[in-house]
Design a protein around this motif. Structure first.
Motif, mmCIF file in Angstrom:
data_model
loop_
_atom_site.group_PDB
_atom_site.id
_atom_site.type_symbol
_atom_site.label_atom_id
_atom_site.label_comp_id
_atom_site.label_asym_id
_atom_site.label_seq_id
_atom_site.Cartn_x
_atom_site.Cartn_y
_atom_site.Cartn_z
ATOM 1 N N ILE A 268 44.196 37.613 38.891
ATOM 2 C CA ILE A 268 42.783 37.380 39.222
ATOM 3 C C ILE A 268 42.615 35.981 39.826
ATOM 4 O O ILE A 268 41.858 35.783 40.781
ATOM 5 C CB ILE A 268 41.902 37.576 37.961
ATOM 6 C CG1 ILE A 268 41.940 39.045 37.551
ATOM 7 C CG2 ILE A 268 40.465 37.138 38.221
ATOM 8 C CD1 ILE A 268 41.373 39.333 36.185
ATOM 9 N N LEU B 265 43.710 36.128 43.378
ATOM 10 C CA LEU B 265 42.658 36.760 44.196
ATOM 11 C C LEU B 265 41.563 35.755 44.521
ATOM 12 O O LEU B 265 41.062 35.693 45.650
ATOM 13 C CB LEU B 265 42.046 37.959 43.471
ATOM 14 C CG LEU B 265 42.894 39.228 43.338
ATOM 15 C CD1 LEU B 265 42.171 40.259 42.471
ATOM 16 C CD2 LEU B 265 43.202 39.839 44.716
ATOM 17 N N ALA B 266 41.181 34.950 43.531
ATOM 18 C CA ALA B 266 40.074 34.005 43.720
ATOM 19 C C ALA B 266 40.471 32.853 44.649
ATOM 20 O O ALA B 266 39.694 32.450 45.514
ATOM 21 C CB ALA B 266 39.629 33.457 42.361
ATOM 22 N N GLN C 131 42.683 34.627 48.192
ATOM 23 C CA GLN C 131 41.995 35.662 48.956
ATOM 24 C C GLN C 131 42.948 36.436 49.865
ATOM 25 O O GLN C 131 42.769 36.472 51.090
ATOM 26 C CB GLN C 131 40.849 35.030 49.734
ATOM 27 C CG GLN C 131 40.071 34.096 48.786
ATOM 28 C CD GLN C 131 38.689 33.799 49.216
ATOM 29 O OE1 GLN C 131 38.436 33.576 50.383
ATOM 30 N NE2 GLN C 131 37.760 33.860 48.279
ATOM 31 N N GLN D 143 36.378 39.014 50.182
ATOM 32 C CA GLN D 143 37.061 37.961 49.437
ATOM 33 C C GLN D 143 36.144 37.301 48.407
ATOM 34 O O GLN D 143 35.894 36.087 48.442
ATOM 35 C CB GLN D 143 37.618 36.940 50.430
ATOM 36 C CG GLN D 143 38.319 37.701 51.569
ATOM 37 C CD GLN D 143 39.316 36.896 52.309
ATOM 38 O OE1 GLN D 143 39.073 35.746 52.617
ATOM 39 N NE2 GLN D 143 40.471 37.492 52.590
ATOM 40 N N PRO D 144 35.657 38.117 47.483
ATOM 41 C CA PRO D 144 34.712 37.597 46.486
ATOM 42 C C PRO D 144 35.375 36.604 45.529
ATOM 43 O O PRO D 144 36.597 36.627 45.355
ATOM 44 C CB PRO D 144 34.290 38.849 45.712
ATOM 45 C CG PRO D 144 35.413 39.821 45.895
ATOM 46 C CD PRO D 144 35.968 39.545 47.249
ATOM 47 N N VAL D 145 34.550 35.745 44.948
ATOM 48 C CA VAL D 145 35.034 34.812 43.918
ATOM 49 C C VAL D 145 34.103 34.903 42.709
ATOM 50 O O VAL D 145 33.077 35.581 42.743
ATOM 51 C CB VAL D 145 35.063 33.342 44.431
ATOM 52 C CG1 VAL D 145 36.112 33.186 45.528
ATOM 53 C CG2 VAL D 145 33.696 32.905 44.909
ATOM 54 N N LEU E 135 33.954 38.596 41.983
ATOM 55 C CA LEU E 135 35.353 39.028 41.893
ATOM 56 C C LEU E 135 35.573 39.799 40.593
ATOM 57 O O LEU E 135 36.241 40.846 40.587
ATOM 58 C CB LEU E 135 36.284 37.812 41.953
ATOM 59 C CG LEU E 135 37.782 38.082 41.722
ATOM 60 C CD1 LEU E 135 38.333 39.069 42.751
ATOM 61 C CD2 LEU E 135 38.570 36.776 41.755
ATOM 62 N N VAL F 179 37.138 43.606 40.233
ATOM 63 C CA VAL F 179 38.370 43.838 39.468
ATOM 64 C C VAL F 179 38.088 44.745 38.260
ATOM 65 O O VAL F 179 38.855 45.661 37.958
ATOM 66 C CB VAL F 179 38.996 42.491 39.021
ATOM 67 C CG1 VAL F 179 40.104 42.727 38.003
ATOM 68 C CG2 VAL F 179 39.545 41.742 40.229
#
Lengths: 221, 221
Positions: free
Chosen positions: A64, A67-68, A71, B71-73, B77, B81
């Protein structure tokens, strides 16, 4: 930056391999404790499952986090998303090993299954161990032949699972209710363990093809 | 652009609710087919499981697509997920409903469990249906009290699950091996169904707190 990212993706893969190695130990010891009524080994499997759970959570957090921060897109994104899903299967395989060890512990010093079924469970256990070992190699190499081999061995586990019911429901079955319950649960656990390996093999395939596949395979009983 | 993104996140949430509604139908029909030996209903549950599988795959594809494009945060995000993980649980709950319906179909026109256990299974089935309904509301509202209620109802399912073994292994059990096998499997399925709901409840909690939690809850038998 790019290099750091590639390093992180390798770290994700290494951690999957590491967890799958613990799953090999877990199922090896669980099936031995089950087949030999080895209470010490059973206790060890039960105690060690926490380690698998912790590593799976840590891997999820890393994924995770990647991903953050990074990206990722395309194949890199697939690697990270697959890792999240594969860790859930591995964690569950550890739980199932623990369930097999718990059956051994409950019935100790008795054996869990009557003598007529011992060969069947020895074979199922050996197949589950073999499947887990192939899974380590698959996660390490992504070799599609290993995915195929895992699928073939799962078919053998399914056939043995059905044969357990044939025996338990057959005219010559002499087991008590407790033997019937234990054989039913143990057979189901052995079969689900292999199902999760097939589910992981499909996810590894997704890395190669980009075709997403269901979270789990339907299982028979 | 930002508005499109928020729209997509709502779409993810709506689809989770949609799938969970199908799971409610599935478990309602499965437990009725099981308790009443209704073969038509059993066939329907089995046929409808494909729909749940398809919707879960489509949701996964949407989630991965959002990760790649948007590309979320932070919380965004976490939503995406979590959706990936929750869809895997919902898909599995559909599979378990199907297994319960398959037991009804195998034994038709006989009932699956002997009369002494029918009340217990009626209660377990009603709890699973209740839990699935609360799950729809939880996914719709993220109300933490619903997560708590699901956990309480899961405790009741676990207690009934243990009581099935107490009865099957008790001195007064008159069942044949087939009754013992079916009761063992059916009880395990009912219990796992509720476990998956608890697992989803924990993931919804993660949305609120940001603390990641394991893929699955250890289950007892």
């Amino acid at each position: 930056m790019r290099e750091v990212f590639q390093q992180e993706l390798r770290e994700v893969q290494d951690r999957l391999v590491e967890i799958s190695e613990l799953v090999v130990t877990s199922i090896t010891d669980a099936t031995e404790s089950f087949n030999e009524s080895n209470i010490t080994l059973a206790e060890q499997v039960i105690a060690n499952d926490d380690k698998i759970d912790e590593l799976a959570i840590a891997l999820d957090e890393l994924a995770i986090n990647i991903l953050a921060r990074q990206q990722p897109v395309a194949r890199d994104l697939r690697i990270v998303v697959s890792a999240l899903r594969i860790s859930a299967n591995l964690e569950r395989m550890g739980d199932i090993s623990e369930h097999i060890a718990q059956l051994a512990r409950y019935r100790f010093p008795d054996k869990v299954v009557p003598s007529s079924l011992r060969d069947t469970f020895a074979n199922m256990g050996a197949l589950d161990v073999e499947i887990a070992k192939k899974l380590v190699q698959l996660l390490r190499t992504q070799d599609p032949r290993l995915a195929e081999e895992i699928r073939n061995e799962d078919d053998k586990v399914d056939a043995l699972h059905i044969s357990v019911f044939d025996q338990v429901l057959g005219a010559t079955w002499k087991g008590e209710a407790v033997d019937t319950v234990d054989s039913t649960l143990a057979s189901r656990y052995h079969e689900r363990f292999a199902d999760h390996a097939v589910s992981i093999a499909k996810k590894v395939q997704y890395l190669a093809t980009g075709d997403w596949i269901p979270a789990d395979t339907p299982s028979h009983h």
